[in-house]
Design a protein around this motif. Structure first.
Motif, PDB file in Angstrom:
ATOM      1  N   ASN A   1       5.289  -3.829   5.244  1.00 44.21           N
ATOM      2  CA  ASN A   1       4.683  -2.750   5.812  1.00 44.21           C
ATOM      3  C   ASN A   1       5.435  -1.627   6.254  1.00 44.21           C
ATOM      4  O   ASN A   1       5.755  -0.515   6.668  1.00 44.21           O
ATOM      5  CB  ASN A   1       4.169  -3.378   7.749  1.00 44.21           C
ATOM      6  CG  ASN A   1       3.214  -4.387   7.776  1.00 44.21           C
ATOM      7  OD1 ASN A   1       2.227  -4.376   6.893  1.00 44.21           O
ATOM      8  ND2 ASN A   1       3.335  -5.528   8.356  1.00 44.21           N
ATOM      9  N   GLY A   2       6.529  -1.688   5.341  1.00 45.21           N
ATOM     10  CA  GLY A   2       7.395  -0.406   5.580  1.00 45.21           C
ATOM     11  C   GLY A   2       9.240  -0.659   5.766  1.00 45.21           C
ATOM     12  O   GLY A   2       9.839   0.490   5.919  1.00 45.21           O
TER      13      GLY A   2
ATOM     14  N   VAL B   1       9.578   5.778   1.516  1.00 50.69           N
ATOM     15  CA  VAL B   1       8.802   5.252   1.212  1.00 50.69           C
ATOM     16  C   VAL B   1       8.518   3.922   0.444  1.00 50.69           C
ATOM     17  O   VAL B   1       8.386   3.252   1.133  1.00 50.69           O
ATOM     18  CB  VAL B   1       6.878   6.091   0.863  1.00 50.69           C
ATOM     19  CG1 VAL B   1       6.618   5.122   1.099  1.00 50.69           C
ATOM     20  CG2 VAL B   1       7.243   7.721   2.033  1.00 50.69           C
ATOM     21  N   GLU B   2       8.747   3.881  -0.509  1.00 49.73           N
ATOM     22  CA  GLU B   2       9.554   2.649  -1.414  1.00 49.73           C
ATOM     23  C   GLU B   2      10.004   2.675  -1.050  1.00 49.73           C
ATOM     24  O   GLU B   2      11.522   3.358  -1.047  1.00 49.73           O
ATOM     25  CB  GLU B   2       8.741   3.143  -2.910  1.00 49.73           C
ATOM     26  CG  GLU B   2       9.307   2.052  -3.610  1.00 49.73           C
ATOM     27  CD  GLU B   2       8.493   2.115  -5.148  1.00 49.73           C
ATOM     28  OE1 GLU B   2       7.488   1.219  -5.853  1.00 49.73           O
ATOM     29  OE2 GLU B   2       8.742   3.567  -5.339  1.00 49.73           O
TER      30      GLU B   2
ATOM     31  N   ALA C   1       0.584  -1.466  -0.250  1.00 48.79           N
ATOM     32  CA  ALA C   1      -0.010  -0.064   0.523  1.00 48.79           C
ATOM     33  C   ALA C   1       0.678   1.119   0.319  1.00 48.79           C
ATOM     34  O   ALA C   1       0.234   2.092  -0.416  1.00 48.79           O
ATOM     35  CB  ALA C   1      -0.665  -0.213   1.055  1.00 48.79           C
ATOM     36  N   LEU C   2       1.917   1.327   0.662  1.00 50.46           N
ATOM     37  CA  LEU C   2       2.899   2.431   0.833  1.00 50.46           C
ATOM     38  C   LEU C   2       2.301   3.600   1.369  1.00 50.46           C
ATOM     39  O   LEU C   2       2.267   4.843   1.034  1.00 50.46           O
ATOM     40  CB  LEU C   2       3.319   2.665  -0.518  1.00 50.46           C
ATOM     41  CG  LEU C   2       4.093   1.752  -1.626  1.00 50.46           C
ATOM     42  CD1 LEU C   2       4.378   2.372  -2.746  1.00 50.46           C
ATOM     43  CD2 LEU C   2       5.738   0.946  -1.003  1.00 50.46           C
ATOM     44  N   ASN C   3       1.391   2.857   2.558  1.00 53.78           N
ATOM     45  CA  ASN C   3       0.695   4.043   3.323  1.00 53.78           C
ATOM     46  C   ASN C   3       1.531   4.451   4.413  1.00 53.78           C
ATOM     47  O   ASN C   3       0.673   4.688   5.172  1.00 53.78           O
ATOM     48  CB  ASN C   3      -0.386   3.957   3.865  1.00 53.78           C
ATOM     49  CG  ASN C   3      -0.688   2.542   4.342  1.00 53.78           C
ATOM     50  OD1 ASN C   3      -0.032   1.686   4.413  1.00 53.78           O
ATOM     51  ND2 ASN C   3      -2.062   1.882   4.195  1.00 53.78           N
ATOM     52  N   TRP C   4       2.545   4.455   4.535  1.00 55.44           N
ATOM     53  CA  TRP C   4       3.727   5.214   5.563  1.00 55.44           C
ATOM     54  C   TRP C   4       3.731   6.515   5.627  1.00 55.44           C
ATOM     55  O   TRP C   4       5.066   6.918   4.005  1.00 55.44           O
ATOM     56  CB  TRP C   4       4.405   3.564   5.954  1.00 55.44           C
ATOM     57  CG  TRP C   4       4.957   3.033   4.786  1.00 55.44           C
ATOM     58  CD1 TRP C   4       6.486   3.438   4.938  1.00 55.44           C
ATOM     59  CD2 TRP C   4       4.534   2.262   4.675  1.00 55.44           C
ATOM     60  NE1 TRP C   4       6.747   2.370   3.411  1.00 55.44           N
ATOM     61  CE2 TRP C   4       5.968   1.858   3.516  1.00 55.44           C
ATOM     62  CE3 TRP C   4       3.791   1.162   4.424  1.00 55.44           C
ATOM     63  CZ2 TRP C   4       5.510   0.381   2.613  1.00 55.44           C
ATOM     64  CZ3 TRP C   4       3.391   0.519   3.415  1.00 55.44           C
ATOM     65  CH2 TRP C   4       4.498  -0.466   2.983  1.00 55.44           C
ATOM     66  N   GLN C   5       4.722   6.849   5.804  1.00 49.60           N
ATOM     67  CA  GLN C   5       5.802   7.642   6.235  1.00 49.60           C
ATOM     68  C   GLN C   5       7.415   7.640   5.521  1.00 49.60           C
ATOM     69  O   GLN C   5       7.675   6.484   6.214  1.00 49.60           O
ATOM     70  CB  GLN C   5       5.517   9.082   6.866  1.00 49.60           C
ATOM     71  CG  GLN C   5       4.733   9.400   6.791  1.00 49.60           C
ATOM     72  CD  GLN C   5       4.028  10.030   6.623  1.00 49.60           C
ATOM     73  OE1 GLN C   5       4.614  10.855   5.838  1.00 49.60           O
ATOM     74  NE2 GLN C   5       2.452   9.830   5.889  1.00 49.60           N
TER      75      GLN C   5
END
Length: 253
Positions: A183-184, A151-152, A116-120
């Protein structure tokens, strides 16, 4: 600036003349090199297998297989196994989806895992300060290098370990922990191939932000330059290029 003898080429050249990688002690992927042709992947595999050192300074490299057309002016990519090419090894899908699969970590040691790449973006934490590449950095176990993880990012796949990531025994220098490979999490690593080739991967698009601060670049984060990280990369590049540096202390008569 650091005294290395450097030459440059585009992916189009690597695809057309893959043997050019064999003319250097160290071949470097500068950043986000996501789209590779089969010829490019073959070229990098061959360079590593013949003892040429590799460094991946960004993340998410060698992810999609593409076809160069019109001398590299066009790139064909279905980005799907629905590519009508009947050869399952040549479809323009993710390299890891091919038959047989060509996992990025088999070459790089780590690979893009986030979904999702929904972290900082965030920081790297020093894992192994005892390695020779850490000499003179001032880093200790647990030291933080601020702001250099994008992020990526790339990490060890969750079904693999540092002891064997796609068959490669990794040294992990830096790590970002966000609870899992999807999860990053991120890692900066090295392994030594059976050929003797050293393969370094930074695991982050923002790794270079810790190496230099280009004030006029609006797309670059500022204030993250780290003298410790600069020394780490000089040690790494010196080791991979065979560069010998004079001692900083000199005796006089």
């Amino acid at each position: 600036r650091n005294g290395y003898d450097v030459s440059y080429q585009s992916d189009v050249i690597t695809d057309a003349w893959p043997r050019t990688l064999l003319s250097h002690k160290l071949d470097v992927v500068a950043g986000h090199d996501e789209y590779w042709s089969k010829g490019m992947r073959d070229a990098w595999d061959t360079a590593r297998n013949r003892g040429h050192n590799l460094a991946f300074m960004g993340a998410n490299a060698a992810y999609w297989q593409v076809v160069m057309q019109r001398g590299g002016r066009d790139i064909l990519a279905y980005k799907s196994l629905y590519d009508p090419n009947p050869n399952p090894a040549l479809k323009t899908a993710m390299f890891r989806e091919l038959t047989p699969p060509r996992y990025e970590c088999a070459l790089i040691g780590i690979q893009a895992q986030g979904v999702a790449l929904n972290w900082q973006p965030g920081d790297y934490t020093v894992v192994d300060p005892t390695d020779p590449w850490m000499r003179g950095t001032g880093f200790k176990r647990g030291s933080i290098v601020k702001g250099i993880v994008s992020v990526e990012s790339d990490t060890i796949p969750g079904n693999q370990t540092a002891a064997s990531s796609c068959g490669n025994a990794l040294t992990v220098f830096f790590h970002r922990e966000l609870g899992g490979d999807k999860n990053g999490n991120a890692d900066a690593t090295r392994y030594v191939a059976p050929s003797g080739a050293i393969v370094f991967a930074s695991g982050s698009h923002q790794f270079s932000w810790g190496l230099t601060d280009i004030r006029y670049d609006p797309f670059m984060g500022h204030g993250f330059q780290s003298t410790g990280l600069q020394r780490f990369m000089r040690n790494a590049f010196d080791a991979m290029t065979g560069t010998a540096r004079a001692s900083a202390s000199r005796s006089t008569r």
